[in-house]
Design a protein around this motif. Structure first.
Motif, PDB file in Angstrom:
ATOM      1  N   ILE A 137      43.776  45.326  48.350  1.00 37.20           N
ATOM      2  CA  ILE A 137      42.814  44.926  47.330  1.00 37.20           C
ATOM      3  C   ILE A 137      42.951  45.858  46.121  1.00 37.20           C
ATOM      4  N   LEU A 138      43.194  45.265  44.953  1.00 40.52           N
ATOM      5  CA  LEU A 138      43.315  46.046  43.724  1.00 40.52           C
ATOM      6  C   LEU A 138      41.977  46.180  43.002  1.00 40.52           C
ATOM      7  N   ASP A 139      41.222  45.080  42.958  1.00 41.41           N
ATOM      8  CA  ASP A 139      39.928  45.087  42.282  1.00 41.41           C
ATOM      9  C   ASP A 139      39.072  43.987  42.902  1.00 41.41           C
ATOM     10  N   LYS A 140      37.973  43.632  42.253  1.00 38.43           N
ATOM     11  CA  LYS A 140      37.040  42.668  42.847  1.00 38.43           C
ATOM     12  C   LYS A 140      37.598  41.258  42.932  1.00 38.43           C
ATOM     13  N   ARG A 141      38.737  41.009  42.302  1.00 37.44           N
ATOM     14  CA  ARG A 141      39.284  39.651  42.309  1.00 37.44           C
ATOM     15  C   ARG A 141      40.702  39.539  42.869  1.00 37.44           C
TER      16      ARG A 141
END
Length: 197
Positions: A81-85
């Motif tokens: 996971i890099l960010d919330k999306r």
């Protein structure tokens, strides 16, 4: 088995509770059975990129299956996971250090190569006999698959779950992407999707 018109959130909570209730030793045994079924059923070209996952909470442990696929020349990667999306798929190399990520996950660090999978082994919370799935609610896989489709790639989508996670019917939208197959302790079940790109 009826879903009674329940929402995805209700089905997710119910099926995850059923999964959580599987005793740990039984979960290990079922995961090994799932690996055995997958070894016989999952076919790919030499050097194909296969995304698996490193299990959290009460998920099926796909690592025995992933090790077998690597021994058959698959190049393995796992979601990070890099960010919330956004998730990316980083190469999983034997012996490489794993770093802590979001939601209690671990994965390869930023120095690992980012790969586009040819086959995706996907965790989920619930599924039905038509190949519809309910994820964990973040939409990470849906967005990652959409990105792959935009690049002209069509990975084979294989859900990995326990039998207790099946429901009669998953609510779905026309744009939802269905699984190509589901792999549980009962075996490997391919789905037919006329017209799905």
């Amino acid at each position: 088995m009826t879903d009674g018109g329940r929402s995805k959130a209700e089905l997710r909570a119910e099926r995850l509770a059923a999964r959580d209730a599987i005793p740990p030793v039984e979960r290990v045994e079922k995961s090994l059975t799932i690996a055995s079924h997958g070894e016989a059923a999952i076919h790919f070209d030499a050097g194909a990129i296969v995304s698996g996952f490193l299990p959290i909470r009460s998920e099926v442990d796909p690592r025995p299956l992933m090790a077998h696929l690597r021994d058959r020349s698959a190049r393995l990667c796992v979601p990070v996971i890099l960010d919330k999306r956004t998730i990316v798929f980083r190469e999983l190399i034997r012996g490489a250090e794993l770093v802590p990520g979001t939601f209690g996950t671990f994965g390869p660090g930023p120095e690992a190569a980012e790969l586009d999978p040819d086959v995706m082994l996907m965790p989920l919370s619930a599924f039905d006999a038509a190949g519809h799935r309910i994820g964990y609610g973040g939409g990470y896989y849906d967005r990652a698959i959409h990105r792959l489709h935009q690049k002209g790639r069509r990975p084979k989508l294989i859900g990995i779950a326990f039998d207790c996670q099946e429901v009669a019917s998953v609510p779905f939208e026309p744009h939802d992407i269905r699984l190509d197959a589901i792999l549980t302790e009962s075996g490997y079940r391919p789905f037919e999707h006329p017209g799905q790109a």
